[in-house]
Design a protein around this motif. Structure first.
Motif, PDB file in Angstrom:
ATOM      1  N   ILE A  31       0.779  -1.302  -0.070  1.00 35.44           N
ATOM      2  CA  ILE A  31      -0.120   0.046   0.140  1.00 35.44           C
ATOM      3  C   ILE A  31       0.795   1.320  -0.039  1.00 35.44           C
ATOM      4  O   ILE A  31       1.669   1.363   0.753  1.00 35.44           O
ATOM      5  CB  ILE A  31      -0.756  -0.215   1.107  1.00 35.44           C
ATOM      6  CG1 ILE A  31      -1.832   0.983   1.323  1.00 35.44           C
ATOM      7  CG2 ILE A  31      -0.390  -0.261   2.642  1.00 35.44           C
ATOM      8  CD1 ILE A  31      -3.030   1.164   2.383  1.00 35.44           C
ATOM      9  N   LYS A  32       0.448   2.163  -0.883  1.00 33.18           N
ATOM     10  CA  LYS A  32       1.139   3.415  -1.055  1.00 33.18           C
ATOM     11  C   LYS A  32       0.774   4.588  -0.058  1.00 33.18           C
ATOM     12  O   LYS A  32      -0.489   4.669   0.267  1.00 33.18           O
ATOM     13  CB  LYS A  32       0.913   3.741  -2.460  1.00 33.18           C
ATOM     14  CG  LYS A  32       1.599   2.893  -3.359  1.00 33.18           C
ATOM     15  CD  LYS A  32       1.222   3.197  -4.921  1.00 33.18           C
ATOM     16  CE  LYS A  32       2.268   2.529  -5.874  1.00 33.18           C
ATOM     17  NZ  LYS A  32       2.069   2.766  -7.323  1.00 33.18           N
ATOM     18  N   SER A  33       1.464   5.627   0.125  1.00 32.82           N
ATOM     19  CA  SER A  33       1.248   6.904   0.741  1.00 32.82           C
ATOM     20  C   SER A  33       0.491   6.619   2.130  1.00 32.82           C
ATOM     21  O   SER A  33      -0.742   6.958   2.026  1.00 32.82           O
ATOM     22  CB  SER A  33       0.408   7.884  -0.234  1.00 32.82           C
ATOM     23  OG  SER A  33       1.248   7.927  -1.322  1.00 32.82           O
ATOM     24  N   ILE A  34       0.872   6.252   2.928  1.00 34.00           N
ATOM     25  CA  ILE A  34       0.327   5.638   4.084  1.00 34.00           C
ATOM     26  C   ILE A  34       0.024   6.902   5.002  1.00 34.00           C
ATOM     27  O   ILE A  34       1.063   7.380   5.412  1.00 34.00           O
ATOM     28  CB  ILE A  34       1.061   4.309   4.912  1.00 34.00           C
ATOM     29  CG1 ILE A  34       1.233   3.498   3.844  1.00 34.00           C
ATOM     30  CG2 ILE A  34       0.583   4.069   5.968  1.00 34.00           C
ATOM     31  CD1 ILE A  34       2.123   2.171   4.355  1.00 34.00           C
ATOM     32  N   SER A  35      -1.046   6.795   5.562  1.00 32.19           N
ATOM     33  CA  SER A  35      -1.329   7.947   6.457  1.00 32.19           C
ATOM     34  C   SER A  35      -1.941   7.422   7.811  1.00 32.19           C
ATOM     35  O   SER A  35      -2.143   8.230   8.594  1.00 32.19           O
ATOM     36  CB  SER A  35      -2.193   9.212   5.864  1.00 32.19           C
ATOM     37  OG  SER A  35      -3.456   8.730   5.709  1.00 32.19           O
ATOM     38  N   ARG A  36      -2.341   6.176   7.809  1.00 30.99           N
ATOM     39  CA  ARG A  36      -2.983   5.552   9.016  1.00 30.99           C
ATOM     40  C   ARG A  36      -2.518   4.193   9.407  1.00 30.99           C
ATOM     41  O   ARG A  36      -2.310   3.422   8.345  1.00 30.99           O
ATOM     42  CB  ARG A  36      -4.314   5.594   8.877  1.00 30.99           C
ATOM     43  CG  ARG A  36      -5.111   6.800   9.142  1.00 30.99           C
ATOM     44  CD  ARG A  36      -6.584   6.571   9.239  1.00 30.99           C
ATOM     45  NE  ARG A  36      -7.258   7.502  10.193  1.00 30.99           N
ATOM     46  CZ  ARG A  36      -8.331   7.765   9.884  1.00 30.99           C
ATOM     47  NH1 ARG A  36      -9.157   7.319   9.040  1.00 30.99           N
ATOM     48  NH2 ARG A  36      -9.055   8.808  10.682  1.00 30.99           N
ATOM     49  N   ILE A  37      -2.016   3.825  10.492  1.00 30.29           N
ATOM     50  CA  ILE A  37      -1.705   2.342  10.972  1.00 30.29           C
ATOM     51  C   ILE A  37      -2.377   2.345  12.228  1.00 30.29           C
ATOM     52  O   ILE A  37      -2.331   2.929  13.097  1.00 30.29           O
ATOM     53  CB  ILE A  37       0.053   2.487  11.186  1.00 30.29           C
ATOM     54  CG1 ILE A  37       0.512   3.004   9.866  1.00 30.29           C
ATOM     55  CG2 ILE A  37       0.257   1.144  11.574  1.00 30.29           C
ATOM     56  CD1 ILE A  37       2.035   3.070  10.102  1.00 30.29           C
ATOM     57  N   ARG A  38      -3.040   0.929  12.140  1.00 31.13           N
ATOM     58  CA  ARG A  38      -3.891   0.854  13.148  1.00 31.13           C
ATOM     59  C   ARG A  38      -3.710  -0.696  13.723  1.00 31.13           C
ATOM     60  O   ARG A  38      -3.475  -1.754  13.073  1.00 31.13           O
ATOM     61  CB  ARG A  38      -5.402   0.633  13.150  1.00 31.13           C
ATOM     62  CG  ARG A  38      -6.306   1.378  13.594  1.00 31.13           C
ATOM     63  CD  ARG A  38      -7.557   1.727  12.800  1.00 31.13           C
ATOM     64  NE  ARG A  38      -7.866   1.129  11.758  1.00 31.13           N
ATOM     65  CZ  ARG A  38      -8.803   0.112  11.388  1.00 31.13           C
ATOM     66  NH1 ARG A  38      -9.497  -0.342  12.397  1.00 31.13           N
ATOM     67  NH2 ARG A  38      -8.853  -0.394  10.000  1.00 31.13           N
ATOM     68  N   PHE A  39      -3.488  -0.842  15.017  1.00 32.22           N
ATOM     69  CA  PHE A  39      -3.041  -2.341  15.441  1.00 32.22           C
ATOM     70  C   PHE A  39      -4.543  -2.833  15.901  1.00 32.22           C
ATOM     71  O   PHE A  39      -5.089  -2.316  16.738  1.00 32.22           O
ATOM     72  CB  PHE A  39      -2.232  -2.285  16.591  1.00 32.22           C
ATOM     73  CG  PHE A  39      -0.799  -1.673  16.474  1.00 32.22           C
ATOM     74  CD1 PHE A  39       0.210  -2.649  15.949  1.00 32.22           C
ATOM     75  CD2 PHE A  39      -0.297  -0.416  16.649  1.00 32.22           C
ATOM     76  CE1 PHE A  39       1.474  -2.147  15.734  1.00 32.22           C
ATOM     77  CE2 PHE A  39       0.914   0.209  16.264  1.00 32.22           C
ATOM     78  CZ  PHE A  39       1.941  -0.746  15.682  1.00 32.22           C
ATOM     79  N   VAL A  40      -4.849  -4.082  15.358  1.00 33.96           N
ATOM     80  CA  VAL A  40      -6.027  -4.510  15.499  1.00 33.96           C
ATOM     81  C   VAL A  40      -6.096  -6.030  15.604  1.00 33.96           C
ATOM     82  O   VAL A  40      -4.924  -6.626  15.711  1.00 33.96           O
ATOM     83  CB  VAL A  40      -7.066  -4.463  14.287  1.00 33.96           C
ATOM     84  CG1 VAL A  40      -7.097  -2.535  14.013  1.00 33.96           C
ATOM     85  CG2 VAL A  40      -6.506  -4.980  13.043  1.00 33.96           C
TER      86      VAL A  40
END
Ligand SMILES: Nc1nc2c(c(=O)[nH]1)N[C@H]1C(S)=C(S)[C@@H](COP(=O)(O)O)O[C@H]1N2
Ligand SMILES: [Mo]
Length: 324
Positions: free
Chosen positions: A244-253
């Motif tokens: 995935i490109k141009s990442i603006s959110r990372i969530r640990f789920v």
């Protein structure tokens, strides 16, 4: 030596890696082995100021370490193909659309929201989460499910070094990623080709695997927007759409997250997206792939896990025809 742009203050000529020289060095490496190359290329570390200047614009040079991860056997894909033949549907579904239209995206400043099952969460700047003094090069094959592939010299850091900073808790079994979304800058999101924002995810052990990187550059330079500036995943043993490109959110789920391609066509694109030549896409074979940049009829046999056999233990006991 061929220098397109004046070197940035603090960077010596040795830090600048023009593409032609790059290609020549790669040929030398193929002939003479990687060890000598490492010695020839290790220059002084530029200071932080130079680093942030270096990441200010696509195409500016980056400093990085060579690593042993030159695990791909193929020839490098020419720069023009790497940066001119892309999938970045936010800018259109044509292969040349990203190169034409992705410049409209603002990538500096850049912030990333970290949330979910981790001790440290919040909104962070790009420089807060990526150590630009610890960049490495990884030559990886990126294979699209459309049955073509490219061999790209990526510059980045192991994803694990980013994720560890947030101290994920034991409830974090997956990591979910989201691409930046800006309707004014992304002409492709007017069309409901995918459910925006673009979403992807990895199981925690896949995310922490040493082969998984967050890339900030390619061919020795800051990522062009069409390749996912300012940071994008590269997961070399999976189909390209996981990267995935141009990442603006990372969530640990805790649960397997929704992913855009699986959501749009669950029969065609699975969560695992492992390259498996034995499992055809419903509409075409996956047993061989077109080598981009090598002439229209050049193909190679697709390898299980793209040839990265060391990841096989991650899927022990799973049926990759079922969990595709
Ligand atoms: N945000 C976003 N990321 C994306 C895509 C996309 O459309 N949007 N396409 C994916 C697909 S299908 C592929 S094959 C790779 C292509 O990466 P490249 O253009 O750098 O070669 O990016 C992946 N990441
Ligand atoms: Mo793809």
């Amino acid at each position: 030596m061929l220098i397109r742009k004046a070197p940035i203050a603090g960077l010596t000529e040795n830090d600048v890696t023009p593409k032609r020289l790059y290609m020549n060095r790669r040929k030398i490496m193929a002939a003479g082995g990687a060890v000598a190359l490492t010695a020839a290329c290790s220059g002084p570390q530029p200071d932080a100021e130079a680093q942030s200047a270096a990441r200010a614009g696509a195409g500016e040079p980056l400093s990085f370490r060579e690593t042993a991860y030159t695990v791909s056997d193929g020839e490098l894909t020419p720069y023009d193909a790497v940066t001119g033949y892309n999938n970045f549907y936010e800018f259109g579904v044509g292969k040349s659309d990203p190169a034409r239209f992705a410049d409209a995206m603002t990538t500096d400043p850049w912030s990333v929201e970290i949330s979910g099952h981790a001790e440290r969460t919040g909104v962070f700047g790009l420089e807060d989460i990526i150590d630009f003094n610890a960049l490495e090069e990884r030559i990886y094959r990126l294979r699209c499910v459309e049955a073509w592939s490219m061999v790209i010299p990526w510059i980045g850091v192991p994803l694990s070094t980013i994720l560890e900073q947030f101290r994920p808790t034991s409830d974090a079994r997956y990591v979910a990623f989201e691409t930046y979304l800006n309707r004014d800058e992304m002409r492709g999101v007017r069309f409901p080709v995918l459910d925006w924002p673009y979403r992807e995810g990895l199981r925690m052990d896949e995310a922490m695997h040493p082969l998984t990187i967050m890339a900030v550059g390619l061919y020795g330079e800051v990522l062009p927007n069409q390749n996912g500036a300012p940071m994008r995943l590269v997961v070399p043993w999976k189909y390209g759409f996981k990267s995935i490109k141009s990442i603006s959110r990372i969530r640990f789920v805790a649960e397997e997250p929704e992913t855009s391609w699986k959501q749009s066509a669950p029969r065609e694109y699975g969560f695992y997206s492992n390259v498996n030549p034995n499992r055809s896409h419903p509409r075409w074979s996956q047993s061989s792939e077109r080598v981009i940049g090598a002439g229209p009829f050049t193909r190679r046999d697709t390898e299980m896990f793209n040839g990265y056999d060391e990841v096989a233990p991650l899927y022990a006991g799973m049926d990759l025809n079922e969990d595709y």
